[in-house]
Design an enzyme around this catalytic site. Structure first.
Site, PDB file in Angstrom:
ATOM      1  N   HIS A   1      58.132 -19.538  75.894  1.00 44.28           N
ATOM      2  CA  HIS A   1      57.084 -19.200  77.965  1.00 44.28           C
ATOM      3  C   HIS A   1      55.993 -19.203  77.351  1.00 44.28           C
ATOM      4  CE1 HIS A   1      56.748 -18.132  81.559  1.00 44.28           C
ATOM      5  NE2 HIS A   1      56.689 -16.976  81.255  1.00 44.28           N
TER       6      HIS A   1
ATOM      7  N   TYR B   1      67.157 -12.187  68.348  1.00 44.34           N
ATOM      8  CA  TYR B   1      68.110 -12.857  68.232  1.00 44.34           C
ATOM      9  C   TYR B   1      69.397 -12.417  69.243  1.00 44.34           C
ATOM     10  CZ  TYR B   1      72.469 -15.043  65.651  1.00 44.34           C
ATOM     11  OH  TYR B   1      73.836 -15.951  65.189  1.00 44.34           O
TER      12      TYR B   1
ATOM     13  N   SER C   1      80.164 -25.776 107.380  1.00 46.85           N
ATOM     14  CA  SER C   1      80.882 -26.181 108.489  1.00 46.85           C
ATOM     15  C   SER C   1      79.040 -26.561 109.203  1.00 46.85           C
ATOM     16  CB  SER C   1      81.494 -24.651 109.401  1.00 46.85           C
ATOM     17  OG  SER C   1      80.217 -24.538 109.887  1.00 46.85           O
TER      18      SER C   1
ATOM     19  N   ASP D   1      56.755 -20.530  87.016  1.00 43.03           N
ATOM     20  CA  ASP D   1      58.308 -20.203  86.502  1.00 43.03           C
ATOM     21  C   ASP D   1      58.158 -18.676  86.882  1.00 43.03           C
ATOM     22  OD1 ASP D   1      60.429 -19.638  84.016  1.00 43.03           O
ATOM     23  OD2 ASP D   1      58.925 -18.161  84.041  1.00 43.03           O
TER      24      ASP D   1
ATOM     25  N   GLU E   1      78.908 -14.257  99.500  1.00 43.58           N
ATOM     26  CA  GLU E   1      79.024 -15.559  99.564  1.00 43.58           C
ATOM     27  C   GLU E   1      77.478 -16.174  98.934  1.00 43.58           C
ATOM     28  OE1 GLU E   1      80.362 -16.599 103.102  1.00 43.58           O
ATOM     29  OE2 GLU E   1      81.680 -14.877 103.269  1.00 43.58           O
TER      30      GLU E   1
ATOM     31  N   GLU F   1      79.221 -11.236 103.602  1.00 42.64           N
ATOM     32  CA  GLU F   1      77.977 -11.935 104.051  1.00 42.64           C
ATOM     33  C   GLU F   1      76.986 -12.499 103.820  1.00 42.64           C
ATOM     34  OE1 GLU F   1      80.004 -14.190 106.498  1.00 42.64           O
ATOM     35  OE2 GLU F   1      82.007 -12.533 106.263  1.00 42.64           O
TER      36      GLU F   1
END
Length: 335
Positions: free
Chosen positions: A108, A25, A252, A191, A231, A227
């Protein structure tokens, strides 16, 4: 290309007279059990005696039994325990209670593919693997949508294994987003490969190395953390929403040009060769053998690496920065 099955192509017929035991659980277990229950299916939860999750499952309106009792009472058994614990629990508490025509279900394929669990020939064995963490499986179900899932049939003793898999996938909400047919081998190997070279291993190594390079070059650790680590989520969210194309479109021109020209120098042919080596170790069973043996002695190597990770400067700086972002701390607590 994979076969994809959607909600309107499936029914609950294969499971309507069956009893499903969800063993565990935790993150996935609570989502599976509650979603199946709210889909109108007969569900019980199997836990060890004294489990801290026992009261939680009962408060969620579910019937709870020991794993031994649950496997005796059910005829469809979903094993949602950690990979390294499944075999011991299976052989001691599940297999002795199996009857001809029962079904074993996995999210799995590790233990089946690498023969840690060898089921009797007279039971169905199939996989239903939602492609998302448990809290997302649960939340999207309550919102009337779902996360995509995988299904695979390893052993079809009754001729109904695929129908059972589709009904189960429907019960947890996966068919709303589409379920993809695969095999235990394909799911397991892809996986593990993704975890090792990309999602967990490759990404964390890339972040740490980039952080170390900036700090060694004299930049402030806080700037290096922002950096190279903080991010990452901004970029991953763009990829998640619209692929690499969306990401390149959103950043950008400077970032796009720099990323496209420098990225292949960092992840180069040597990296590709290392990825193939990792894949070979997954395919030939070397990684599985190593992991199983590590578990037999209580994971000393893993624990040592975990300690090293916690002590890394990236983690120290990251904790300090995150402490100044209250809304982020609240989100982590809520999850």
């Amino acid at each position: 290309m994979a076969t994809i099955i959607y909600d309107d192509e499936t029914t609950f017929d294969a499971l309507k007279d069956r009893t499903i035991a969800v063993m565990g659980y935790g993150s996935q277990g609570h989502a599976h059990a509650r979603n199946l229950h709210e889909s109108g299916l007969n569900v019980i939860v199997g836990l060890r005696q004294g489990s801290s999750s026992w009261a939680k499952a009962e408060s969620d309106g579910l019937k709870v039994m020991t794993v031994d009792d649950a496997s005796r009472a059910a005829d469809v058994i979903m094993i949602l325990l950690p990979d390294e614990k499944q075999a011991a629990v299976y052989y001691s508490q599940i297999e002795p209670n199996l009857k001809a025509g029962d079904a074993l279900v996995f999210a799995h394929g590790f233990n089946i593919h690498y023969n840690q669990i060898v089921p009797p020939k007279d039971v169905d064995v199939f996989m239903v693997a939602p492609k998302g963490p448990g809290h997302i499986v649960r939340r999207t179900y309550t919102e009337g949508i779902g996360v995509p899932g995988l299904i695979a049939v390893y052993q079809d003793a009754t001729g109904k294994a695929r129908d059972l898999a589709l009904s189960y996938a429907k019960g947890i909400g996966a068919t709303r987003a589409g379920v993809y047919e695969t095999t235990f081998r394909e799911e397991t190997e892809t996986d593990l490969f993704g975890e090792q070279v990309d999602l967990c291993g490759g990404l964390s190594a890339l972040i740490k190395t980039a952080f170390e390079v900036l700090v060694e070059a004299g930049y402030q650790p806080e700037m290096a953390y922002f950096e190279t680590c903080h991010e990452v989520k901004l970029i991953v969210d763009l990829i998640y929403e619209g692929g690499l194309e969306r990401m390149w479109h959103s950043v950008s021109n400077t970032a796009e040009y720099g990323g496209m020209t420098v990225g292949p120098r960092v992840i180069n042919e040597y990296s590709r060769e290392a990825m193939y080596e990792a894949l070979e170790r997954i395919q030939n069973g070397e990684f599985a053998k190593e992991f199983v043996l590590e578990g037999m002695v209580n994971h000393p190597v893993l624990k040592a690496m975990e300690r090293q990770e916690k002590e890394h400067q990236l983690e120290v700086v990251g904790k300090q920065i995150r402490a100044n972002i209250p809304w982020l701390n609240k989100k982590i607590d809520d999850d």
